[in-house]
Write an enzyme that holds these catalytic residues in place. Sequence first.
Site, short mmCIF file in Angstrom:
data_model
loop_
_atom_site.label_atom_id
_atom_site.label_comp_id
_atom_site.label_asym_id
_atom_site.label_seq_id
_atom_site.Cartn_x
_atom_site.Cartn_y
_atom_site.Cartn_z
N ALA A 184 0.84 -1.21 0.00
CA ALA A 184 0.00 0.00 0.00
C ALA A 184 0.88 1.25 0.00
CB ALA A 184 -0.91 -0.01 1.23
N SER A 187 1.29 2.32 -5.79
CA SER A 187 1.84 2.85 -7.04
C SER A 187 2.90 1.92 -7.63
CB SER A 187 2.42 4.25 -6.82
OG SER A 187 3.36 4.25 -5.77
N ASP A 213 -0.34 -6.10 2.44
CA ASP A 213 -0.10 -5.01 3.39
C ASP A 213 -0.65 -5.42 4.74
OD1 ASP A 213 1.01 -2.06 3.08
OD2 ASP A 213 -0.52 -2.04 4.64
N ASP A 266 9.68 -3.13 -0.02
CA ASP A 266 9.73 -1.69 0.24
C ASP A 266 9.24 -1.48 1.68
OD1 ASP A 266 10.11 1.07 -0.65
OD2 ASP A 266 7.94 1.24 -0.55
N CYS A 319 12.59 4.86 1.97
CA CYS A 319 12.69 6.29 1.66
C CYS A 319 13.40 6.98 2.83
CB CYS A 319 11.33 6.90 1.36
SG CYS A 319 10.04 6.46 2.51
#
Length: 749
Positions: A184, A187, A213, A266, A319
Amino acid sequence: MGRRARGRRLQQRPQGAEDGAEGGGKRREAGWEGGYPEIVKENKLFEHYYQELKIVPEGEWDQFMEALREPLPATLRITGYKSHAKEILHCLKNKYFKELEDLEVDGQKVEVPQPLSWYPEELAWHTNLSRKILRKSPQLEKFHQFLVSETESGNISRQEAVSMIPPLLLNAHPHHKILDMCAAPGSKTTQLIEMLHADMNVPFPEGFVIANDVDNKRCYLLVHQAKRLSSPCIMVVNHDASSIPRLTIDVNGKKEILFYDRILCDVPCSGDGTMRKNIDVWKKWTTLNSLQLHGLQLRIATRGAEQLVEGGRMVYSTCSLNPIEDEAVIASLLEKSEGALELADVSSELPGLKWMPGITQWKVMTKDGQWFSEWEAVPHGRHTQIRPTMFPPKDPERLQAMHLERCLRILPHHQNTGGFFVAVLVKKSSMPWNKRPPKLQGEPRELVRSGPTDPAELESKPVGGIDDTEITERAENVENNGSKRDGVCGPPPSKKMKLFGFKEDPFVFIPEDDPLFPPIQKFYALDPSFPKMNLLTRTTEGKKRQLYMVSKELRNVLLNNSERVKVINTGIKVWCRNNSGEEFDCAFRLAQEGIYTLYPFINSRIITVSMEDVKILLTQENPFFRKLSSETYSQAKDLAKGSIVLKYEPDPTKPDTLQCPIVLCGWRGKASIRTFVPKNERLHYLRMMGLEVLAEKKKEGAVLAPESAGGSGPPEAEEAGAEHGVEPAASASVDAAPGPDPAEGALPR
């Protein structure tokens, strides 16, 4: 807040605050804007920490900090798998971007969007236009409408530039089985789906994407994103990624463990690379975030590595710029893999992308600024907060063999992006704890487990203690206990797994002898190769109102894992029941959502239409036959009433016309034809044909009001109340509520 409390607050307001202009002026002078204090983009601890770690090249620190304080440029990506991608790109470059040239908004020159140099085929663009400017400027209204509408149709994705990198480095192909562990809002998942459908002539690629998720509500946002691409090869599941269950599949009648060819990992992170868009990070940043997340990140990465096939590729990304979340996780994973994993050299895979190599030395800092260079120096009282896996390996040879410099760190000032970290891992052999020594003849089977005593070993203990053979045997036991009904994949029983959030409906595959299917097959003259075994519904009782379709590989996954996996959504809608369907030869009409998957199998009720016909069908409510071309009328006149396919084939001799095929669902009425197409998809096709539909026209009722909620009946019964027969798309209501609402298609009936 009660009336008394509101009254007290009004009495306490300073004199003059009632005067909007004067009070507002005072607030602005005091550093308030819109009632909130302006966040100061300063954090001394952040600067001290990263200067000490030297992640920024010498002489570039000021540029790095300056870039972090600037707002992030907007980026958009054209979805690459649809045949319409080139047409959208052509439309963007030759119409909308040209209109932005020499345009000024609030005295600021609008910069024409530029392609991202490292993204293939000019399918990703960035611009300095903020959302505020896009929404409020009349000059940009058309461009903003275009972005909103095309995003809703799944033709454009508004996605941060750096988040496009992991799927590209995953290098997925249509035959790959892919797991997206922390998917989630979706993208990156949509990028992976596009890669599966690289060849649009293949309706069912061999590969699939399982998107997971841990957050139940965010799973529905994920469903909304994935649904826009109308793929039968996506399944959304809801699990903790660090303990996501191993799945089994049936291979030639034997249960085998499902290993993935590609895994995207991720992981949740502190997000200090997102300071340009999440300005709260400036105020809240502390090293404690990274220290608390490191263990979870390592567990998720370990679980991913366990489920990767030998020779497969896993991308780990955050990130965050922090080595504790980045290199420390990778180094620890490599160390405990004992050679089973290695870092791939991807330096040449994205030409044009600027990145810094991973670092090999770093230190650990507590939230109060105390530094530690090695685990042995950490006082015993800090052992719960600081772990041995957070430090670089001591042995220089082992450290060198890891090739940590193959990791990629993206710095914001190099290409005007967010901060990001990516590492690409390749699996050479099974993880050490999954390798079972050969069993001696006559000895009882035992599960081989190691009993680590050292804290470093405890930290790196694998997530699962069960080996592959045992999982397969357990799966066969579950399968053979007779407790599961054929073709029904329900939610797991509460004893096996505690469910949170919303209880899902079961997935029920249509039995081969179901009387529901032969009339459909006859009405649409379906090809004998049509995989009817892949049809499913979401109900075990009553009338089947919607029929969905999955690929045969996902069917295999669903049927063999209903006891251990919580599926939120899978399949695309291909047929809907008409309210009075018994009056017609077939009770089910085609659904636009699945038409591109179904079309290759349909041999009847297809009408080839011209571009002018398409324009009429998409802009008029129920055009009579006489309004359409004579060729279209001659094809329609002998057809019985009911659902039809409208196909536009481009004319290569007319390069100025639309050069991509279009397939639409329609209805042949008594004397008219109407289309059943979602609003934004309709707008998309009109735009591709050079017609612009403005907001004012919508108010006048000229274009596209959504169909009533009960619009599953034949058009004749609905014409009085419906404008333009827009089919209720599976995700139509999500604009209003991106939560787990049944209307958004997450819980189809």
